[in-house]
Design a protein around this motif. Structure first.
Motif, PDB file in Angstrom:
ATOM      1  N   LEU A 111       0.882  -1.086  -0.035  1.00 32.76           N
ATOM      2  CA  LEU A 111      -0.045  -0.040   0.166  1.00 32.76           C
ATOM      3  C   LEU A 111       0.883   1.243   0.231  1.00 32.76           C
ATOM      4  O   LEU A 111       0.704   2.184  -0.756  1.00 32.76           O
ATOM      5  N   TRP A 112       1.748   1.322   0.969  1.00 37.01           N
ATOM      6  CA  TRP A 112       2.759   2.547   1.152  1.00 37.01           C
ATOM      7  C   TRP A 112       3.616   2.566  -0.256  1.00 37.01           C
ATOM      8  O   TRP A 112       4.038   3.622  -0.724  1.00 37.01           O
ATOM      9  N   SER A 113       4.074   1.537  -0.889  1.00 37.24           N
ATOM     10  CA  SER A 113       4.807   1.625  -2.023  1.00 37.24           C
ATOM     11  C   SER A 113       4.151   2.211  -3.040  1.00 37.24           C
ATOM     12  O   SER A 113       4.427   2.933  -3.652  1.00 37.24           O
ATOM     13  N   ARG A 114       2.766   1.655  -3.205  1.00 37.78           N
ATOM     14  CA  ARG A 114       2.116   2.580  -4.380  1.00 37.78           C
ATOM     15  C   ARG A 114       1.841   3.646  -4.016  1.00 37.78           C
ATOM     16  O   ARG A 114       1.980   4.711  -5.257  1.00 37.78           O
ATOM     17  N   LEU A 115       1.683   4.325  -2.999  1.00 41.67           N
ATOM     18  CA  LEU A 115       1.405   5.605  -2.565  1.00 41.67           C
ATOM     19  C   LEU A 115       2.649   6.596  -2.899  1.00 41.67           C
ATOM     20  O   LEU A 115       2.519   7.596  -3.558  1.00 41.67           O
ATOM     21  N   PHE A 116       3.736   6.045  -2.548  1.00 38.08           N
ATOM     22  CA  PHE A 116       5.020   6.625  -2.609  1.00 38.08           C
ATOM     23  C   PHE A 116       5.364   6.669  -4.189  1.00 38.08           C
ATOM     24  O   PHE A 116       5.820   7.754  -4.899  1.00 38.08           O
ATOM     25  N   GLY A 117       5.102   5.333  -5.000  1.00 39.56           N
ATOM     26  CA  GLY A 117       5.134   5.569  -6.398  1.00 39.56           C
ATOM     27  C   GLY A 117       4.387   6.684  -7.056  1.00 39.56           C
ATOM     28  O   GLY A 117       4.627   7.328  -8.155  1.00 39.56           O
ATOM     29  N   TRP A 118       2.989   6.744  -6.757  1.00 40.23           N
ATOM     30  CA  TRP A 118       2.172   7.605  -7.339  1.00 40.23           C
ATOM     31  C   TRP A 118       2.669   8.917  -6.949  1.00 40.23           C
ATOM     32  O   TRP A 118       2.539   9.790  -7.883  1.00 40.23           O
ATOM     33  N   ILE A 119       3.247   9.223  -5.838  1.00 42.37           N
ATOM     34  CA  ILE A 119       3.790  10.756  -5.795  1.00 42.37           C
ATOM     35  C   ILE A 119       4.968  10.829  -6.443  1.00 42.37           C
ATOM     36  O   ILE A 119       5.217  11.926  -7.153  1.00 42.37           O
ATOM     37  N   ASP A 120       5.576   9.874  -6.554  1.00 47.22           N
ATOM     38  CA  ASP A 120       7.102  10.131  -7.572  1.00 47.22           C
ATOM     39  C   ASP A 120       6.406  10.401  -8.894  1.00 47.22           C
ATOM     40  O   ASP A 120       7.094  11.318  -9.575  1.00 47.22           O
ATOM     41  N   ARG A 121       5.564   9.510  -9.464  1.00 51.46           N
ATOM     42  CA  ARG A 121       5.153   9.863 -10.855  1.00 51.46           C
ATOM     43  C   ARG A 121       4.416  11.091 -10.950  1.00 51.46           C
ATOM     44  O   ARG A 121       4.534  12.003 -11.996  1.00 51.46           O
ATOM     45  N   ALA A 122       3.725  11.525 -10.021  1.00 51.57           N
ATOM     46  CA  ALA A 122       2.711  12.841 -10.075  1.00 51.57           C
ATOM     47  C   ALA A 122       3.800  13.835  -9.924  1.00 51.57           C
ATOM     48  O   ALA A 122       3.570  14.971 -10.830  1.00 51.57           O
ATOM     49  N   THR A 123       4.865  14.170  -9.198  1.00 47.06           N
ATOM     50  CA  THR A 123       5.775  15.270  -9.166  1.00 47.06           C
ATOM     51  C   THR A 123       6.747  15.194 -10.551  1.00 47.06           C
ATOM     52  O   THR A 123       6.769  16.131 -10.890  1.00 47.06           O
ATOM     53  N   ALA A 124       7.060  14.025 -10.974  1.00 48.91           N
ATOM     54  CA  ALA A 124       7.652  14.088 -12.249  1.00 48.91           C
ATOM     55  C   ALA A 124       7.136  14.580 -13.395  1.00 48.91           C
ATOM     56  O   ALA A 124       7.531  15.345 -14.351  1.00 48.91           O
ATOM     57  N   ARG A 125       5.514  14.466 -13.289  1.00 48.47           N
ATOM     58  CA  ARG A 125       4.767  14.964 -14.485  1.00 48.47           C
ATOM     59  C   ARG A 125       4.461  16.397 -14.087  1.00 48.47           C
ATOM     60  O   ARG A 125       4.187  17.185 -15.222  1.00 48.47           O
ATOM     61  N   ALA A 126       4.154  16.852 -12.866  1.00 47.19           N
ATOM     62  CA  ALA A 126       3.989  18.255 -12.545  1.00 47.19           C
ATOM     63  C   ALA A 126       5.029  19.279 -12.495  1.00 47.19           C
ATOM     64  O   ALA A 126       4.778  20.467 -12.838  1.00 47.19           O
TER      65      ALA A 126
END
Length: 365
Positions: A111-126
């Motif tokens: 669960l937390w790996s998915r959350l951190f991965g989503w944050i990683d991808r979101a910041t890279a896009r934004a």
């Protein structure tokens, strides 16, 4: 991780593009929603109230455990031990019947790996600047990790008091230690170690295979339909649509093995486009896998059955108007179109133990 091999196909084409630009709307992605729901439950649990007090609180100094109006004292330790035994037996039964559902959907590491991965991808896009994106990513990771540590300690200390004194020197040394400990553990495990925790640190990952049999579902690639793999021009249809049909199991296994082990099996034969399978060798399943596995190479003991490869492959199948299900979660017996068995030795043993524990607990309660 199995090595992907170069293709030796006559009709090889560039990276595939959708066969129809006006594609249908993708179905609801329930897996991320389930992860968000479980994370929300964890963060909300300490804040639940029951008759004016915290509903779930393990007060170690007072030696009492409040659980939605039920108070347990040290002499009631057998209740906690019995509940742990029931949960462990239930996990064994769930693994036997449903496979690694706990790893793929309920494990905190997942669960937390998915959350951190989503944050990683979101910041890279934004954020277009890599350096700034890296700083923002770590700031967000640290904030989530800190709040996770506070939430965890909130199960042992009244969470409203803990948060109210967040910016004051009112925390005890133990509260500060455990908040920082779990914050650092969350930041390190979910941000950096990720799949290494599942591979090398998790004891369940090492013993789960003991609870499985041929009727336990697992991620499987349909090599009879997918092989021989390779890119092709759009609009040619799947193997059923263009009449090629499914391969025999021996040929399908041989092609899958050759594609994964070209160094020892030799190069693949040349195939015309009308003889190719439905796998376009786009590697979307490999890129989506959090463990970095290639499910097409055969059974993977490190697979956590999260379904990421299924979603990625089905997305490609929808865009190319191929039937979905090239990768699916199915038992080996069902994959061979054999009749499933519901009453198996491991299932009966786990069910009997679970019923016995529940009956004992009911009598003692």
């Amino acid at each position: 991780m199995p090595r992907r091999v170069p293709l030796h196909l006559v009709d090889a084409a560039p990276a595939p593009a959708p066969a129809h630009p006006g594609r249908r709307r993708a179905p609801l992605r329930w897996r991320p929603l389930l992860s968000l729901a479980l994370l929300a439950i964890f963060y909300a649990l300490p804040w639940l109230r029951w008759r004016g007090s915290q509903a779930l609180l393990l007060d170690l100094p007072a030696r009492r455990f409040d659980l939605f109006g039920v108070t347990l004292w040290p002499q009631d330790a057998w209740v906690v031990l019995g509940a742990l035994a029931v949960l462990a037996t239930g996990l064994v039964l769930l693994t036997n019947v449903g496979g690694r559902l706990w790893c793929g959907y309920g494990c905190p590491q997942t669960l937390w790996s998915r959350l951190f991965g989503w944050i990683d991808r979101a910041t890279a896009r934004a954020v277009p600047w890599p350096g700034a994106a890296r700083v923002i990513r770590h700031v967000l990771w640290a904030a989530v990790a800190l709040w996770t540590g506070i939430t965890f300690v909130g199960f042992f200390t009244p969470v409203d008091t803990l948060v109210a004194t967040l910016w004051q020197p009112a925390w005890s040394s133990w509260e500060r230690f455990w908040v920082l400990f779990y914050a650092l553990a969350t930041w390190g495990n979910a941000g950096f170690l990720r799949e290494q925790v599942c591979r090398h640190l998790c004891p369940y990952a090492r013993v789960h295979a003991v609870f499985c049999d041929d009727d336990t579902p697992r991620m499987q690639y349909d090599a009879r339909r997918g092989e021989p793999r390779g890119p092709r021009l759009p609009g040619q249809g799947g193997v059923i649509e263009r009449g090629r049909g499914l391969l025999d199991p021996v040929s399908a296994s041989d092609y899958a093995f050759r594609a994964a082990h070209a160094d020892i099996a030799g190069p693949m034969p040349h195939f015309s486009a009308d003889r190719l399978g439905d796998c376009m060798d786009c590697a979307a399943c490999v890129r989506a896998c959090p463990m970095g596995l290639d499910i097409r190479s055969g059974p993977q003991p490190d697979c956590i059955a999260c379904g990421a490869c299924v979603d990625a492959c089905n997305r490609q199948m929808r865009e190319w108007r191929f039937p979905q299900g090239l990768i699916r979660y199915v038992s080996p017996r069902r994959a061979l179109q054999q009749r499933p068995r519901w009453w198996r030795p491991r299932t009966l043993a786990a069910s009997a133990c679970l019923v016995a524990l529940l009956c004992i607990g009911w009598q003692w309660w």
